[in-house]
Scaffold this active site. Structure first.
Site, PDB file in Angstrom:
ATOM      1  N   TYR A   1       0.852  -1.192   0.000  1.00 26.18           N
ATOM      2  CA  TYR A   1       0.000   0.000   0.000  1.00 26.18           C
ATOM      3  C   TYR A   1       0.880   1.231   0.000  1.00 26.18           C
ATOM      4  O   TYR A   1       1.835   1.307   0.766  1.00 26.18           O
ATOM      5  CB  TYR A   1      -0.899   0.025   1.245  1.00 26.18           C
TER       6      TYR A   1
ATOM      7  N   GLU B   1      -0.569   4.774  -0.475  1.00 30.19           N
ATOM      8  CA  GLU B   1      -1.415   5.958  -0.715  1.00 30.19           C
ATOM      9  C   GLU B   1      -0.594   7.224  -0.572  1.00 30.19           C
ATOM     10  O   GLU B   1       0.219   7.346   0.346  1.00 30.19           O
ATOM     11  CB  GLU B   1      -2.580   5.977   0.272  1.00 30.19           C
TER      12      GLU B   1
ATOM     13  N   THR C   1      -3.881   5.485 -21.986  1.00 26.20           N
ATOM     14  CA  THR C   1      -3.813   4.180 -21.341  1.00 26.20           C
ATOM     15  C   THR C   1      -2.503   3.555 -21.814  1.00 26.20           C
ATOM     16  O   THR C   1      -1.874   4.025 -22.756  1.00 26.20           O
ATOM     17  CB  THR C   1      -5.006   3.282 -21.737  1.00 26.20           C
TER      18      THR C   1
ATOM     19  N   ASP D   1      -6.481  12.741 -25.777  1.00 24.28           N
ATOM     20  CA  ASP D   1      -6.561  11.367 -25.293  1.00 24.28           C
ATOM     21  C   ASP D   1      -5.864  10.502 -26.339  1.00 24.28           C
ATOM     22  O   ASP D   1      -6.426  10.192 -27.387  1.00 24.28           O
ATOM     23  CB  ASP D   1      -8.037  10.967 -25.137  1.00 24.28           C
TER      24      ASP D   1
ATOM     25  N   ARG E   1      -2.550  -2.989 -18.046  1.00 28.57           N
ATOM     26  CA  ARG E   1      -3.712  -2.101 -17.963  1.00 28.57           C
ATOM     27  C   ARG E   1      -3.480  -1.028 -16.911  1.00 28.57           C
ATOM     28  O   ARG E   1      -3.418  -1.315 -15.717  1.00 28.57           O
ATOM     29  CB  ARG E   1      -4.962  -2.899 -17.588  1.00 28.57           C
TER      30      ARG E   1
ATOM     31  N   LYS F   1      -2.631  -0.427 -25.037  1.00 30.95           N
ATOM     32  CA  LYS F   1      -3.054  -0.588 -26.435  1.00 30.95           C
ATOM     33  C   LYS F   1      -1.788  -0.657 -27.305  1.00 30.95           C
ATOM     34  O   LYS F   1      -1.037  -1.616 -27.172  1.00 30.95           O
ATOM     35  CB  LYS F   1      -4.006   0.546 -26.811  1.00 30.95           C
TER      36      LYS F   1
END
Ligand code: DSN
Length: 412
Positions: free
Chosen positions: A46, A48, A229, A203, A238, A232
């Site tokens: 973790y 954060e 992203t 984008d 991902r 692709k």
């Protein structure tokens, strides 16, 4: 793996991927190194917050990792850290776009006519859900001013977009989408944005890998914010990246965390790092150029065989076919292809009169097959195979597809 059920499903999926020709324009195959990073011990951590300002102990390695990946992302797109910031924490493209919009487009207390308007390409023109489509939260929180393609050429008409922008005065304009097959003119988009004092968000999720490979112009000289992203054409895991000009980045960072997300997926960030490294190698430039060549050949061959290609063709990694012109709906086409061993996705065509769940077309892209090593010769053959399948001659081609799959196995 002790869990036999999941093990079996993974094996089956691996077999399916190996024995299928994947023409889904948004998919690709990652390297074994990326899979290793995704399955690494970073999954346990973790973290954060951001490097140097976390809410958990034991983050010194995670900090180093995140800073390394940020530096690699900036370097890959030749950006100066004095002018640009990159956030590497977004889980994927949809939360990334939401964070950008929440950070930059207020939803109230604006002069009449300027309240929370975002301009994006209409979905049936090749836009994306998160660019303000009514079913997406982005279409509920803001008003989308959709721009369309010229009905005759099915190309972006920059004069019309400028006219619309002047009339509606959006706060932010989005260039980019999911199914537009031609190179976008970012300079023109920036001129439009400047004419109405709007922010320009590009984008580049679909073509980011082509940009790094020099096969598509870079949006960075013109955009205020660039989202991509990573899974692709960039061929990573991902996830998503948000690049923003320094003056906008504080608000965006705050909106990614704690605004929308909790702990960053450090294993995904590690895998993004590996993908950025791979994309910086000379072989990736060759790959990107081959993707564009392959896609072009595939589209041109299909044209010769009597299939209508939207926008007249492609100079990117994807294109759409108007199958309904030959009396086959998008669903029917996708089903026939899948039965024979080819996967695609259904796609609306501009001004489609058919419903989104069974539109008039399909979208095809060559990024994944190029990763498997296929070239022009295979694209010509695949065009003929597709033509045969859509003309209901499935039996004859099944064996050819399996031979092609065996000849071009997916790497480790
Ligand atoms: N970006 C979409 C696609 O191109 O498949 C999915 O959201």
């Amino acid at each position: 793996m002790r869990d036999r059920k999941i093990k079996k499903l993974i094996k089956r999926e691996q077999t399916r991927q190996n024995k299928t020709l994947n023409l889904i324009a948004s998919e690709n195959f990652v390297s074994g190194d990326i899979l290793n990073a995704l399955g690494s011990v970073f999954v346990n951590k973790y973290a954060e917050g951001y490097p140097g300002a976390r809410y958990y102990s034991g983050t010194e390695v995670a900090d180093e990792l995140e800073e390394l990946v940020q530096a690699r992302a900036l370097r890959l797109f030749q950006l100066s850290s004095k002018k640009w910031n990159v956030n590497v924490q977004p889980y994927s493209g949809s939360p990334a776009n939401l964070a950008i919009l929440l950070a930059l487009v207020p939803r109230g207390n604006l002069p009449a006519g300027r309240q929370g308007k975002i301009m994006g390409m209409r979905l049936d023109m090749g836009g994306h859900l998160t660019h303000g489509y009514k079913a997406s939260v982005t279409g509920k929180l803001w008003r989308q001013i959709p721009y369309v393609l010229d009905p005759k050429t099915e190309l972006l008409d920059y004069d019309e977009i400028l006219k619309l922008a002047k009339k509606e005065k959006p706060k932010l304009i989005i260039a980019g989408g999911s199914a537009y097959s031609k190179v976008i003119d970012f300079k023109k988009f920036r001129e439009i944005a400047d004419a109405v004092e709007a922010i320009l968000l590009v984008d580049m999720s679909h073509f980011a890998g082509l940009v790094t490979g020099g096969a598509y112009p870079s949006p960075f000289p013109h955009a205020h914010v660039v989202m991509t992203t990573t899974h692709k054409t960039l061929r990573g895991p991902r996830a998503a990246l948000i690049f923003s000009k320094k003056e906008l980045s504080k608000n965006i960072d705050r909106m990614v965390f704690p605004g929308i997300q909790g702990g960053p997926h450090m294993n995904a960030i590690a895998a993004v790092g590996v993908a950025l490294y791979e994309a910086s190698l000379p072989s990736f430039k060759k790959y990107a150029k081959q993707v564009v060549k392959n896609t072009y050949i595939l589209a041109e061959e299909l044209k010769k065989l009597g299939w209508r290609i939207i926008s007249g063709g492609t100079n990117t990694h994807l294109f759409n076919v108007d199958t309904f012109k030959n009396s086959i709906s998008g669903n029917e086409a996708a089903d026939l292809l899948e039965k024979a061993g080819i996967v695609v996705n259904i796609e609306a065509i501009p001004y489609d009169l058919r419903p989104p769940k069974d539109p008039s077309g399909i979208r095809l892209g060559a990024a994944a097959l190029t990763t498997r090593g296929m070239k022009e010769k295979e694209m010509r053959l695949i065009a003929q195979i597709i033509d045969k399948i859509l003309r209901k001659q499935i039996k004859e081609v099944k064996e050819v597809i399996q031979k092609l799959c065996a000849q071009f196995p997916i790497g480790e």
